[in-house]
Design an enzyme around this catalytic site. Sequence first.
Site, PDB file in Angstrom:
ATOM      1  NE  ARG B  50       5.564  -1.232   5.420  1.00  0.00           N
ATOM      2  CZ  ARG B  50       6.113  -0.312   6.224  1.00  0.00           C
ATOM      3  NH1 ARG B  50       7.360  -0.396   6.612  1.00  0.00           N
ATOM      4  NH2 ARG B  50       5.407   0.729   6.626  1.00  0.00           N
ATOM      5  CB  ALA B  52       4.693   6.228  -0.186  1.00  0.00           C
ATOM      6  CG  ASP B 242      -1.995   6.208   4.255  1.00  0.00           C
ATOM      7  OD1 ASP B 242      -1.165   5.621   3.562  1.00  0.00           O
ATOM      8  OD2 ASP B 242      -2.219   5.913   5.448  1.00  0.00           O
ATOM      9  CG  ASN B 252      -2.646   7.093   9.596  1.00  0.00           C
ATOM     10  OD1 ASN B 252      -1.814   6.827   8.731  1.00  0.00           O
ATOM     11  ND2 ASN B 252      -2.422   6.867  10.875  1.00  0.00           N
TER      12      ASN B 252
END
Lengths: 351, 351
Positions: B50, B52, B242, B252
């Site tokens: 997991r 990105a 993010d 985030n």
Amino acid sequence: MNPRPAVAWIGQLDGYLQLIDQTLLPTQDVLIDCRTVEQVWEAIKSLRVRGAPAIGVAAAYGVIVGCQSQAELPRSEFDARLTHVLDYLATSRPTAVNLFWALDRMKATAAEQPDTLLSSELLSRLLEEARTIEVEDRAMCAAMGRFGAELLANCSGVLTHCNTGGLATAGDGTALAAIFAAAKANPKLQVYADETRPLLQGARLTAWELLQRGVHVTLICDSMAACVMKLRRVQAVIVGADRIAANGDAANKIGTYGLSVLAKAHGIPFYVAAPSSTFDLTLESGELIPIEERAASEITNGFGKQTAPTDCPVFNPAFDVAPAENITAIITERGVIQPVTVDNVRKMIKG
Amino acid sequence: MNPRPAVAWIGQLDGYLQLIDQTLLPTQDVLIDCRTVEQVWEAIKSLRVRGAPAIGVAAAYGVIVGCQSQAELPRSEFDARLTHVLDYLATSRPTAVNLFWALDRMKATAAEQPDTLLSSELLSRLLEEARTIEVEDRAMCAAMGRFGAELLANCSGVLTHCNTGGLATAGDGTALAAIFAAAKANPKLQVYADETRPLLQGARLTAWELLQRGVHVTLICDSMAACVMKLRRVQAVIVGADRIAANGDAANKIGTYGLSVLAKAHGIPFYVAAPSSTFDLTLESGELIPIEERAASEITNGFGKQTAPTDCPVFNPAFDVAPAENITAIITERGVIQPVTVDNVRKMIKG
């Protein structure tokens, strides 16, 4: 609509103590009928009943349950049994101050009666005293509810933390009593309940109580409270307190301090609801309230599963302190302290 | 000491992809050797890998695993297999942008090669590209680590939230890379890790990574962060992001916004570490970043146990937005944006 209380006496002199088994909440809603003092002892010991006022009331009724069978015996035998029952119940949860306070009241009531009084008459007086303890607690909750509801009158949403409701008291609770009363006046009131890690009293107990009473509740994680404030979904925060210093600094469940800072930053009023017995005027400020640290396992193994590395160091303070400067008002059964100053605290509590 | 990476290629052209099975952390530390593309697909699908960047690297190596057996076949057969493998891997996690980005790079690399190239040669070029993706990610992490460590140089304690470490990237991570680098320079550094409800990435992953690397970590519940700041146990907060808007507002993991408000209230610097690819300059501000809401069961049934009443309404935002005004600096692989202004963001990201 009044739900069943967490602690109730069912019947008269030959009645029994009925409790909601809080260890089974929120998945099972089970009543326990305590007809022996051993059952009462076990219920307090195992946290089936919890919350200082609720424990006190349960212990007082436990005395009746423990002495019922001796009501037709001579006083000497009844008195010996009473002493045994008082001593026995005191061992159920040796750190619960309210337990001793309630048992002392029952003992003092017995001591005030003439030696010539029949055992059954004495039992009757003791039941009266237990009922008085319950009624007094219920009245305090009702008063805090009334005062608190006035402060929450213009809110469409309110945020709360931990459990401060009917499960912890004989009545409607402290902060939650204010919410219940406000929701009665405004049935659209939306209550945001922090789950309250590590022990999840908000998720397990507060959400359950609010749903039981038909109050709109939305459960959130503690870390979401700031987001809820930012979105303007709440116009007030209201919490309970475990101990309040002379200057109004209030110790309460961990997370309360952070909420008080966040509320201030968002211009949202922050209220504390607690009975006058919560104040300790010998403490000048909250700095003097020691922070109790609890077991690491509450954080690392909280959900029936290990969720952190084995032997991971943990900091688990049970409480923190909201400083008076962050508290908009303190709601007591005697009235509202606002603004929260040394003088206003003294006037309300000593006056 | 460098621990095993979350994603690694073992061997050469006939090698295999090795992953840490993150679903078993923190209680079991198990490596998976992926020797078939189906294993890689399943590992991405089931969140065994997991984060990105880590997903992108795993997918790139997954292409090699999927095409190895065709290396001696004619190009037409190899190319057909490659197309199949790329399409197949893209279905493993259809919402992961980095997955598509990595697969597109592999596809483009193949398209750039002459049709006359031997299949084994093409496979070799593809392995080079996958290694490049990994190396680039590792270099970005290292750069963020260097820049971040300078900002944390005078801290004895630092607070972080969620997981932003080696498990989510091919390298040392983003915010956690800065912490690793700072701890290398100052081995006494104390890291406070928020458990990060509801999914507990801090407790399960961040605490595990820090312990693995011998960095002093103390796990806390999210509600304890304010108390840790008040006690002056940390002199900085550092988190990942993010998505970052043109003005520096940073979306985030939920809880980040509250931490940014608390840090500001305590006069503690609040840092965001994220690669330049995180910036979306088409978004003027964080107000435009939609808040994704996730399943109620993450809060009510988090870890194998129901902890809230059945059907209790829940608000479960996955993210929140720390406003630029609360962010002391943003650490990217290109350098540090400080102060966080529209101009400084544009200079660093577009310049």
